[in-house]
Every structure is written in structure tokens, then in C-alpha cells.
Design an enzyme around this catalytic site. Structure first.
Site, PDB file in Angstrom:
ATOM      1  N   GLU A  97       0.646  -1.308   0.121  1.00 32.99           N
ATOM      2  CA  GLU A  97      -0.071  -0.091  -0.076  1.00 32.99           C
ATOM      3  C   GLU A  97       0.792   1.209   0.040  1.00 32.99           C
ATOM      4  O   GLU A  97       1.894   1.311   0.522  1.00 32.99           O
ATOM      5  CB  GLU A  97      -0.779  -0.314   1.000  1.00 32.99           C
ATOM      6  CG  GLU A  97      -1.723   0.911   1.674  1.00 32.99           C
ATOM      7  CD  GLU A  97      -2.901   1.356   0.476  1.00 32.99           C
ATOM      8  OE1 GLU A  97      -2.547   1.498  -0.589  1.00 32.99           O
ATOM      9  OE2 GLU A  97      -3.878   1.484   0.875  1.00 32.99           O
ATOM     10  N   ASP A 101      -3.133   6.031   6.521  1.00 30.88           N
ATOM     11  CA  ASP A 101      -3.384   7.195   7.308  1.00 30.88           C
ATOM     12  C   ASP A 101      -4.455   6.952   8.214  1.00 30.88           C
ATOM     13  O   ASP A 101      -4.018   6.523   9.646  1.00 30.88           O
ATOM     14  CB  ASP A 101      -4.291   8.118   6.132  1.00 30.88           C
ATOM     15  CG  ASP A 101      -4.680   9.387   6.582  1.00 30.88           C
ATOM     16  OD1 ASP A 101      -4.578  10.023   7.649  1.00 30.88           O
ATOM     17  OD2 ASP A 101      -5.562  10.006   5.673  1.00 30.88           O
ATOM     18  N   PHE A 151      -0.739  16.536   3.860  1.00 30.94           N
ATOM     19  CA  PHE A 151      -1.070  15.639   2.298  1.00 30.94           C
ATOM     20  C   PHE A 151       0.174  15.620   1.457  1.00 30.94           C
ATOM     21  O   PHE A 151       0.623  16.701   0.993  1.00 30.94           O
ATOM     22  CB  PHE A 151      -2.146  16.468   1.797  1.00 30.94           C
ATOM     23  CG  PHE A 151      -2.908  15.672   0.624  1.00 30.94           C
ATOM     24  CD1 PHE A 151      -3.791  14.826   0.973  1.00 30.94           C
ATOM     25  CD2 PHE A 151      -2.637  15.953  -0.689  1.00 30.94           C
ATOM     26  CE1 PHE A 151      -4.251  13.836  -0.004  1.00 30.94           C
ATOM     27  CE2 PHE A 151      -3.191  15.338  -1.722  1.00 30.94           C
ATOM     28  CZ  PHE A 151      -4.055  14.061  -1.304  1.00 30.94           C
TER      29      PHE A 151
HETATM   30  P1  IMP Z   1      -6.883   5.404   4.974  1.00 36.25           P
HETATM   31  O1  IMP Z   1      -7.694   4.281   4.708  1.00 36.25           O
HETATM   32  O2  IMP Z   1      -7.020   6.486   5.587  1.00 36.25           O
HETATM   33  O3  IMP Z   1      -5.698   4.651   5.708  1.00 36.25           O
HETATM   34  O4  IMP Z   1      -6.396   5.790   3.676  1.00 36.25           O
HETATM   35  C1  IMP Z   1      -5.366   5.358   2.892  1.00 36.25           C
HETATM   36  C2  IMP Z   1      -5.395   5.779   1.349  1.00 36.25           C
HETATM   37  O5  IMP Z   1      -5.660   7.126   1.371  1.00 36.25           O
HETATM   38  C3  IMP Z   1      -4.250   5.643   0.543  1.00 36.25           C
HETATM   39  O6  IMP Z   1      -4.230   4.522   0.014  1.00 36.25           O
HETATM   40  C4  IMP Z   1      -4.041   6.829  -0.302  1.00 36.25           C
HETATM   41  O7  IMP Z   1      -4.647   6.470  -1.432  1.00 36.25           O
HETATM   42  C5  IMP Z   1      -5.133   7.923   0.437  1.00 36.25           C
HETATM   43  N1  IMP Z   1      -3.985   8.927   1.133  1.00 36.25           N
HETATM   44  C6  IMP Z   1      -3.939   8.972   2.637  1.00 36.25           C
HETATM   45  N2  IMP Z   1      -3.131  10.053   2.709  1.00 36.25           N
HETATM   46  C7  IMP Z   1      -2.846  10.511   1.625  1.00 36.25           C
HETATM   47  C8  IMP Z   1      -1.963  11.652   1.244  1.00 36.25           C
HETATM   48  O8  IMP Z   1      -1.268  12.422   1.717  1.00 36.25           O
HETATM   49  N3  IMP Z   1      -1.709  11.865  -0.230  1.00 36.25           N
HETATM   50  C9  IMP Z   1      -2.452  11.149  -1.127  1.00 36.25           C
HETATM   51  N4  IMP Z   1      -3.163  10.072  -0.971  1.00 36.25           N
HETATM   52  C10 IMP Z   1      -3.293   9.740   0.448  1.00 36.25           C
HETATM   53 MG    MG Z   2      -4.171   4.010  -1.800  1.00 32.64          MG
END
Ligand code: IMP
Ligand code: MG
Length: 173
Positions: A97, A101, A151
Site C-alpha cells: 500500500e 492514514d 497531504f
Molecule cells: P486510510 O484508509 O485513511 O488509511 O487511507 C489510505 C489511502 O488514502 C491511501 O491508500 C491513499 O490512497 C490515500 N491517502 C492518504 N493520505 C494521503 C496523502 O497524503 N496523499 C495522497 N493520498 C493519501
Molecule cells: Mg491508496
């Protein structure tokens, strides 16, 4: 397009990804097949770079998941665009992955694999870890870099589908 300031350079990325691949090589037998699951779209560059250094027999699957849509923060609901995976019949699985986040995407995919595919083990490798914004407890087994609550784009990661082609990770000014 906005200017992108470098946070992690191309050399830093390539060196660290190679180190992590070596760590992965040490943790699996050299004849144990490893099923890589590349989470699209963001992980495509990281995955391509990482698997070049793996020494065991490797198979690659792709799944397409989205939690951000076109916004800058997780919508909390995971959208699976193409979620069909084979039975892993007692083989190891490594989810690759781009970034953790909130942790919801990885949790969703791990539960899906646990329920639908009979894997011997399920581990996770991430390029970036944004630990401050986690909503559930989850840690990657292998991670390349920590990033703060900002971001980031580049090396696969996008802002409204742009910047994925950059060979470094940065933040938009
Ligand atoms: P989570 O489900 O919140 O852990 O999000 C993970 C997904 O969110 C990642 O696979 C990314 O595609 C997207 N994402 C999270 N943070 C960023 C960032 O800072 N830049 C671009 N995409 C992000
Ligand atoms: Mg992703």
C-alpha cells in the site's frame, strides 16, 4: 500545476525500498511463494520498485480501493472497484500500500482476505506511515518512511489524480 516541495528524494526512496525488500527476503523462505497484492492506484510505483528485489517466487494481484475520492481527507467509507482475488491456498500474502492514514483501507482489505482467501499469512508493506491521523489501531509489518499530518503527493500518490508520476514524494506549496 502547483509547485511540489521535495520531502523524500528519489535516492532516499530507492535506497530505503531496497532495504525493506531485503528485510522481506529475510522473513520468508526462498522457496515460499509470496502473493503480492498491490493496492491501486497509489501503490503502483512502490510495488514495482519493491518486488524487483524479492528473491522468493512472487505472484502479483491488483485491487482497486478508494477512501479519499477527490478530497484531501478520508471519507471513512472504502470504495472497492475491483475486488476479486484468488484462493491463496496456504500461501503467504503481502499487501503493498502507498500510505496508511486512518488505517481503514488496510483493515478493510485484511478482513476481506481473511474471510475470502485461505492464506497462510497476511502481512502489510507500506511506503509511508501517517501515524498521527490513525482512527483504529493498525501497524504495517514493513514500512519505509514516517510522514507527519500533511497531504503528500508523488511516487504514485495523487492530488485529484495528478502528480502520481513524480519520482519523489513531496507536498504542495
Ligand atoms: P486510510 O484508509 O485513511 O488509511 O487511507 C489510505 C489511502 O488514502 C491511501 O491508500 C491513499 O490512497 C490515500 N491517502 C492518504 N493520505 C494521503 C496523502 O497524503 N496523499 C495522497 N493520498 C493519501
Ligand atoms: Mg491508496
Amino acid at each position: 500545476m502547483n509547485k511540489v516541495n521535495t520531502l523524500i528524494s528519489k535516492d532516499e526512496l530507492y535506497n530505503r525500498i531496497k532495504q525493506v525488500a531485503e528485510e522481506i527476503n529475510e522473513n520468508y523462505g526462498e522457496n515460499e511463494t509470496l502473493n503480492i497484492i498491490c493496492v491501486l492506484k497509489g501503490a503502483f510505483m512502490f510495488c514495482a520498485e519493491l518486488i524487483k528485489y524479492l528473491k522468493m517466487p512472487v505472484k502479483v494481484e491488483f485491487v482497486s480501493l478508494s477512501s479519499y475520492g477527490d478530497s484531501h481527507c478520508s471519507q471513512g467509507k472504502i470504495k472497492a472497484l475491483n475486488l476479486t482475488l484468488p484462493e491463496f491456498e496456504n500461501e503467504n500474502v503481502l499487501i503493498v500500500e502507498d500510505i496508511i492514514d486512518t488505517g481503514l483501507t488496510l483493515q478493510f482489505l485484511m478482513e476481506f482476505i481473511e474471510q475470502h482467501c485461505s492464506a497462510k499469512s497476511i502481512k502489510t508493506a507500506v511506503l509511508l506511515d501517517k501515524a498521527e491521523t490513525r482512527k483504529i489501531y493498525i501497524e504495517a509489518d514493513y514500512k519505509c518512511f514516517n510522514v507527519g499530518d500533511m497531504f503528500v503527493v508523488g511516487f504514485g500518490l495523487d492530488d485529484r489524480q495528478l502528480y502520481r508520476n513524480l519520482d519523489y514524494v513531496g507536498y504542495i506549496e
